[in-house]
Write a protein that holds these residues in place. Structure first.
Motif, short mmCIF file in Angstrom:
data_model
loop_
_atom_site.label_atom_id
_atom_site.label_comp_id
_atom_site.label_asym_id
_atom_site.label_seq_id
_atom_site.Cartn_x
_atom_site.Cartn_y
_atom_site.Cartn_z
N GLN A 1 0.64 -1.33 -0.02
CA GLN A 1 0.24 0.07 -0.06
C GLN A 1 1.30 1.87 0.00
O GLN A 1 0.60 2.14 0.10
N VAL A 2 2.09 1.36 0.07
CA VAL A 2 2.83 2.39 0.45
C VAL A 2 3.37 2.57 -1.67
O VAL A 2 4.26 1.74 -1.61
N SER A 3 3.06 3.37 -1.91
CA SER A 3 3.56 3.47 -3.23
C SER A 3 4.77 3.68 -3.26
O SER A 3 5.61 3.85 -4.47
N GLU A 4 5.10 4.64 -2.36
CA GLU A 4 7.59 5.14 -2.49
C GLU A 4 8.18 4.10 -1.92
O GLU A 4 7.97 3.45 -0.92
N ARG A 5 8.43 3.28 -2.29
CA ARG A 5 9.73 2.33 -2.89
C ARG A 5 11.49 2.87 -2.99
O ARG A 5 11.48 2.92 -3.92
N SER A 6 11.78 3.95 -1.50
CA SER A 6 12.26 5.07 -1.44
C SER A 6 14.00 4.70 -0.33
O SER A 6 12.94 3.82 0.21
N LEU A 7 14.58 5.29 -0.31
CA LEU A 7 16.13 5.03 0.30
C LEU A 7 14.73 5.64 1.84
O LEU A 7 15.05 5.68 3.25
N SER A 8 14.38 7.04 1.51
CA SER A 8 13.99 7.84 2.65
C SER A 8 12.69 6.87 3.34
O SER A 8 12.45 7.31 4.39
N GLU A 9 11.80 6.01 2.63
CA GLU A 9 10.47 5.31 2.62
C GLU A 9 11.49 4.29 3.59
O GLU A 9 10.42 4.20 4.86
N LEU A 10 12.21 3.75 3.60
CA LEU A 10 12.78 2.40 3.90
C LEU A 10 13.80 3.79 5.93
O LEU A 10 13.39 2.55 6.39
N ALA A 11 14.15 4.26 5.80
CA ALA A 11 14.13 5.23 6.46
C ALA A 11 13.28 5.51 7.89
O ALA A 11 13.42 4.84 8.75
N ARG A 12 12.56 5.89 6.99
CA ARG A 12 11.39 6.21 8.11
C ARG A 12 10.30 5.39 8.45
O ARG A 12 10.62 4.58 9.60
N ILE A 13 10.47 3.95 8.09
CA ILE A 13 9.93 2.79 8.59
C ILE A 13 11.20 2.01 9.09
O ILE A 13 10.41 1.77 10.56
N THR A 14 12.46 2.25 9.23
CA THR A 14 12.93 1.47 10.22
C THR A 14 12.89 2.35 11.88
O THR A 14 13.53 1.98 12.72
N ARG A 15 12.94 3.83 11.31
CA ARG A 15 12.99 4.97 12.79
C ARG A 15 11.34 4.40 13.12
O ARG A 15 11.91 4.42 14.91
N GLU A 16 11.09 4.17 12.78
CA GLU A 16 9.11 3.96 13.65
C GLU A 16 9.53 2.58 14.70
O GLU A 16 9.30 2.50 15.12
N ARG A 17 9.91 1.22 13.31
CA ARG A 17 10.34 -0.13 14.11
C ARG A 17 11.33 0.16 15.60
O ARG A 17 11.01 -0.68 15.95
N ILE A 18 12.78 0.99 15.02
CA ILE A 18 13.52 0.87 16.77
C ILE A 18 12.49 1.15 17.44
O ILE A 18 12.76 0.99 18.58
N ALA A 19 11.87 2.57 17.37
CA ALA A 19 11.48 3.17 18.36
C ALA A 19 10.08 2.68 18.97
O ALA A 19 10.04 2.44 19.97
N GLU A 20 9.56 1.57 17.91
CA GLU A 20 8.70 0.66 18.47
C GLU A 20 9.35 -0.23 19.39
O GLU A 20 9.12 -1.20 20.30
N MET A 21 10.40 -0.85 19.02
CA MET A 21 11.41 -1.88 19.90
C MET A 21 11.70 -1.37 21.30
O MET A 21 11.38 -2.05 21.80
N LEU A 22 12.02 0.00 21.72
CA LEU A 22 12.49 0.26 22.03
C LEU A 22 11.20 0.79 23.46
O LEU A 22 11.46 1.12 24.56
N GLY A 23 10.66 0.94 22.64
CA GLY A 23 9.34 1.82 23.18
C GLY A 23 9.24 3.37 23.52
O GLY A 23 10.21 3.57 23.28
N PRO A 24 8.69 3.14 24.92
CA PRO A 24 8.70 5.17 25.17
C PRO A 24 9.38 5.53 25.84
O PRO A 24 9.90 4.54 26.59
N ILE A 25 10.53 7.12 26.18
CA ILE A 25 10.98 7.35 26.21
C ILE A 25 11.94 7.13 27.77
O ILE A 25 12.32 6.73 28.19
N GLU A 26 10.05 7.40 28.10
CA GLU A 26 10.08 7.57 29.88
C GLU A 26 10.37 5.84 30.43
O GLU A 26 9.77 5.79 31.43
N GLY A 27 10.12 5.12 29.50
CA GLY A 27 9.82 3.65 29.75
C GLY A 27 8.12 2.85 30.31
O GLY A 27 7.88 4.07 30.18
N TYR A 28 8.11 2.03 30.64
CA TYR A 28 6.62 1.74 31.45
C TYR A 28 6.98 1.66 32.46
O TYR A 28 7.97 1.03 33.28
#
Length: 106
Positions: free
Chosen positions: A76-103
């Motif tokens: 469903q994502v039409s843009e297949r670029s390095l910038s899109e890969l970087a955006r998705i990767t940043r989102e996934r790293i943030a999800e991996m780490l969780g909230p900044i203040e922790g749980y």
């Protein structure tokens, strides 16, 4: 959905090399990238990890970037670029780490 969610930066820094590579692989689907980020541990803060991720992503070969795009960019994502890969990767790293203040402790 990532297997490693909300682990926090401290826990990520302390993981075994194998587990850390696996956690990062879930974010970008590239072992070379995940290993380079793992080798640079410990990270002082989330920004340091994100900066390293952004530096190492464009350093991949075009073939590695294409494979990562195939693995992480949904149809469903039409843009297949390095910038899109970087955006998705940043989102996934943030999800991996969780909230900044922790749980909260229970």
């Amino acid at each position: 959905m990532l297997m490693h969610q909300g682990i926090g930066l401290d826990r990520f820094n302390e993981m075994s090399r194998r587990r850390a590579v696996h956690a990062l692989y879930e974010c970008c689907s590239n072992v070379t990238w995940a290993a380079k980020l793992t080798e640079a541990r410990p990270y002082a803060d989330r920004d340091a990890l994100m900066t390293k991720a952004n530096v190492e992503l464009p350093a991949l070969s075009q073939q590695d970037i294409d494979r990562a795009l195939e693995a992480v960019v949904h149809e469903q994502v039409s843009e297949r670029s390095l910038s899109e890969l970087a955006r998705i990767t940043r989102e996934r790293i943030a999800e991996m780490l969780g909230p900044i203040e922790g749980y909260p402790e229970y």
